[in-house]
Structure formats: structure tokens, C-alpha cells
Design a protein around this motif. Structure first.
Motif, PDB file in Angstrom:
ATOM      1  N   ASP A   1      84.317  23.303  63.575  1.00  0.00           N
ATOM      2  CA  ASP A   1      83.373  23.525  62.469  1.00  0.00           C
ATOM      3  C   ASP A   1      82.272  24.495  62.879  1.00  0.00           C
ATOM      4  O   ASP A   1      81.924  25.419  62.130  1.00  0.00           O
ATOM      5  CB  ASP A   1      82.742  22.204  62.022  1.00  0.00           C
ATOM      6  CG  ASP A   1      83.696  21.328  61.227  1.00  0.00           C
ATOM      7  OD1 ASP A   1      84.691  21.862  60.712  1.00  0.00           O
ATOM      8  OD2 ASP A   1      83.430  20.111  61.138  1.00  0.00           O
TER       9      ASP A   1
ATOM     10  N   ILE B   1      83.743  28.023  63.072  1.00  0.00           N
ATOM     11  CA  ILE B   1      84.067  28.570  61.752  1.00  0.00           C
ATOM     12  C   ILE B   1      82.805  29.043  61.038  1.00  0.00           C
ATOM     13  O   ILE B   1      82.792  30.073  60.347  1.00  0.00           O
ATOM     14  CB  ILE B   1      84.795  27.504  60.903  1.00  0.00           C
ATOM     15  CG1 ILE B   1      86.231  27.310  61.394  1.00  0.00           C
ATOM     16  CG2 ILE B   1      84.783  27.863  59.423  1.00  0.00           C
ATOM     17  CD1 ILE B   1      87.203  28.390  60.994  1.00  0.00           C
ATOM     18  N   GLN B   2      81.727  28.296  61.199  1.00  0.00           N
ATOM     19  CA  GLN B   2      80.492  28.578  60.480  1.00  0.00           C
ATOM     20  C   GLN B   2      79.616  29.625  61.174  1.00  0.00           C
ATOM     21  O   GLN B   2      78.636  30.096  60.587  1.00  0.00           O
ATOM     22  CB  GLN B   2      79.691  27.280  60.314  1.00  0.00           C
ATOM     23  CG  GLN B   2      80.386  26.232  59.457  1.00  0.00           C
ATOM     24  CD  GLN B   2      79.823  24.838  59.653  1.00  0.00           C
ATOM     25  OE1 GLN B   2      78.783  24.660  60.286  1.00  0.00           O
ATOM     26  NE2 GLN B   2      80.508  23.841  59.120  1.00  0.00           N
TER      27      GLN B   2
ATOM     28  N   ARG C   1      77.850  32.885  62.705  1.00  0.00           N
ATOM     29  CA  ARG C   1      77.654  34.304  62.351  1.00  0.00           C
ATOM     30  C   ARG C   1      78.154  35.183  63.482  1.00  0.00           C
ATOM     31  O   ARG C   1      78.741  36.239  63.270  1.00  0.00           O
ATOM     32  CB  ARG C   1      76.167  34.554  62.090  1.00  0.00           C
ATOM     33  CG  ARG C   1      75.802  35.964  61.696  1.00  0.00           C
ATOM     34  CD  ARG C   1      74.309  36.041  61.411  1.00  0.00           C
ATOM     35  NE  ARG C   1      73.538  35.787  62.615  1.00  0.00           N
ATOM     36  CZ  ARG C   1      73.158  36.743  63.474  1.00  0.00           C
ATOM     37  NH1 ARG C   1      73.494  38.002  63.263  1.00  0.00           N
ATOM     38  NH2 ARG C   1      72.442  36.441  64.535  1.00  0.00           N
TER      39      ARG C   1
ATOM     40  N   GLY D   1      72.767  30.265  62.946  1.00  0.00           N
ATOM     41  CA  GLY D   1      74.006  30.976  62.647  1.00  0.00           C
ATOM     42  C   GLY D   1      74.675  31.515  63.891  1.00  0.00           C
ATOM     43  O   GLY D   1      75.863  31.836  63.870  1.00  0.00           O
TER      44      GLY D   1
ATOM     45  N   ARG E   1      91.667  28.237  59.066  1.00  0.00           N
ATOM     46  CA  ARG E   1      91.636  29.445  58.224  1.00  0.00           C
ATOM     47  C   ARG E   1      92.801  29.467  57.220  1.00  0.00           C
ATOM     48  O   ARG E   1      92.709  30.094  56.168  1.00  0.00           O
ATOM     49  CB  ARG E   1      91.699  30.696  59.105  1.00  0.00           C
ATOM     50  CG  ARG E   1      90.413  30.977  59.872  1.00  0.00           C
ATOM     51  CD  ARG E   1      89.333  31.519  58.959  1.00  0.00           C
ATOM     52  NE  ARG E   1      88.073  31.733  59.623  1.00  0.00           N
ATOM     53  CZ  ARG E   1      87.715  32.854  60.260  1.00  0.00           C
ATOM     54  NH1 ARG E   1      88.557  33.863  60.323  1.00  0.00           N
ATOM     55  NH2 ARG E   1      86.537  32.960  60.835  1.00  0.00           N
TER      56      ARG E   1
END
Length: 286
Positions: A124, A127-128, A130, A177, A259
Motif C-alpha cells: 500500500d 502504491i501510494q 509519489r 508522499g 496494479r
């Protein structure tokens, strides 16, 4: 749960002198220990039979027959090789078998100890993110570089750094991020712990691949515990590096699956871009 051989190995330093002799006799040849009578083990360890019984109780085992049964189960799992250190007089056949055996057993132990929920939480974070920075020093630096090669494929801004000053500068300008993945076998390197603390103070997330309960693990947002199967104060890290690489493969696979199928063409294009750099499989270079 760790099996009996791993428990014996991990608790060796805290045993009293007599019980340590029993432990060492078992670890020298676990297979032989499963065939010993209690008298034979006591003789091999040069202790009394009551000492062997006390040793059994200290590991929560109800008597010597149960000890032998649990030793046999440990052998079946492959964990016997964890304790089989390379000796000065080992020949090639010996150290080849020991290195491969200990690596296989350590990977199995790491697999059993990893928490799937923590893996999901780590995926997680990735994936999140930046951007992701992979940090490692010494032997872990090459693992960080390998991670950069893996994770850039996910269309993320990814970097790997093994210079302490650069790591510190990046942490000082971190923000929400950003994700810092810090790879450390011991988790006791001061610079890495300080970098993790600085990054978190600035709002970034920190994922650790390190030893459970270490200063680094306690500083991270999430820490994936890496077992400590070898003494890197004496020998160069070998097995631990393989475990780190495998855990990164697990995380990369988790990201690929998260994804979904729509992301597959992107990965395929990257793979196909390398075709022109290789000879055909049936061609011979001139």
C-alpha cells in the motif's frame, strides 16, 4: 513459530555452562542427536543425564523422547543447516553444501516469519508513493540498487543511494508522499536510523527491511522483519542479502498484482525494449 533447532541456536548465549554443552552437542550433528539415547547424548556433551532433562524443560519439552521428535521435525524443515557454520578445515564439498543449505533454510525461516498483512501494508505504501528512495550501506547498497532496477518499472520516480550525505540531504527535503525504503541487516547503523527519523519528521513514510526490534525497526512507519541467520561481525553478509532481495521480489510482485492486468502492457514494453540488445538464442557471436 521457530522450530527447536532455531530456538537452540538463538538461545545458545543465555544457557548456563552445562546446558550449553548439551546444545552444542546437538548442533554439531542434529541428525546424530535424533538417534542418541539420553545416556549417549549426556556422554557426547560430557554432562549428566539430569542436565539433559533440565535442558529439555528449559525449552518447554516434556522429556528427551519429545526433544528427539521435535529435532526430527526441525530436520525435516531444513533448518538444521542454519547452525552449520563453515569451518577452517572444510573442503569445497563441505562449504558448498553448508552455504546452499543455510541459504535454503534461512529463506524458509524468513518466509514463515513474514506477516502477510504487513506485506500488504508495505505494498500500500509503495502504491501510494509519489517517489521512492532505496537506501542501503555496505553490502545492502547493492540490494538498494537492485530494488531501483525492479521498481522503476512501475512508472514511479525511483532512486537508490548508498552515500550517507546524499541520504541525509534527501531526508531533509522529504515531504508527504515520499517513501524511503531503508535496508539494513542489523538495524543498528546510526546514520540510517537518523535518516529514517529525519524523513519521518518531514512527513515522509519509511519502510524498513531490517532486524526485528532494532533501533531502525522502531523508527520506521512499517518494518518487515528480516531474520539474523549469520554473524556479520566476523563474516561478510551472504544469506541475509539473499533474504533482502527475495523480500523485495515479494513486494514487486505484490505491486504488479495490485496494479492489475491493465498494467501488463507497460511491463511488456520495457521487457521488449531489450530484445535488440541481445543475440538470438540460437545465434553464435562472431
Amino acid at each position: 513459530m521457530h522450530n527447536l533447532l532455531e530456538q537452540i541456536q538463538n538461545r545458545l548465549a543465555e544457557l548456563n555452562k552445562a546446558e550449553r554443552k548439551v546444545a552444542e552437542a546437538i548442533l554439531r550433528d542434529p541428525q546424530q542427536a535424533t538417534r542418541f539415547s539420553i545416556a549417549a547424548l549426556a556422554q557426547a556433551a560430557q554432562v549428566s543425564e539430569p542436565t539433559v532433562n533440565r535442558f529439555c524443560r528449559s525449552f518447554g519439552v516434556n522429556g528427551y523422547p519429545e526433544l528427539k521428535m521435535q529435532l526430527a521435525q526441525s530436520l525435516a524443515s531444513g533448518a538444521a543447516y542454519v547452525s552449520r557454520a563453515v569451518e577452517a578445515d572444510d573442503g569445497p564439498a563441505d562449504y558448498i553444501r553448508k552455504i546452499f543449505g543455510s541459504t535454503i533454510a534461512s529463506l524458509d525461516s524468513a518466509c514463515q516469519s513474514l506477516d502477510p498483512q504487513l506485506i500488504s501494508s508495505a505494498v500500500d505504501l509503495m502504491i501510494q508513493a509519489r517517489q521512492i528512495h532505496f537506501f542501503g550501506l555496505g553490502a545492502s547498497a547493492s540490494v538498494a540498487l537492485d530494488a531501483q532496477h525492479k521498481f522503476f518499472r512501475f512508472n514511479l520516480a525511483v532512486s537508490a543511494h548508498s552515500d550517507v550525505l546524499m541520504q541525509r540531504m534527501l531526508a531533509s527535503v522529504a515531504r508527504t508522499g515520499d517513501l524511503f525504503v531503508i535496508i539494513s541487516y542489523t538495524g543498528r547503523t546510526r546514520e540510517l536510523v537518523e535518516v529514517a527519523r529525519l524523513a519521518r519528521q518531514n512527513g515522509a513514510s519509511v519502510l524498513g527491511l531490517t532486524a526485528a526490534g532494532s533501533p531502525l525497526a522502531r523508527t520506521c512507519t512499517i518494518s518487515l522483519d528480516i531474520p539474523l541467520p549469520e554473524d556479520t561481525d566476523i563474516y561478510m553478509p551472504m544469506t541475509s542479502r539473499i533474504i533482502q532481495l527475495t523480500v523485495l521480489d515479494v513486494l514487486a510482485t505484490g505491486m504488479t498484482l495490485r496494479r492489475g492486468v491493465d498494467f501488463q502492457p507497460h511491463l511488456r514494453r520495457i521487457k521488449e525494449s531489450l530484445n535488440a540488445t541481445r543475440y538470438p538464442s540460437d545465434a553464435e557471436p562472431g
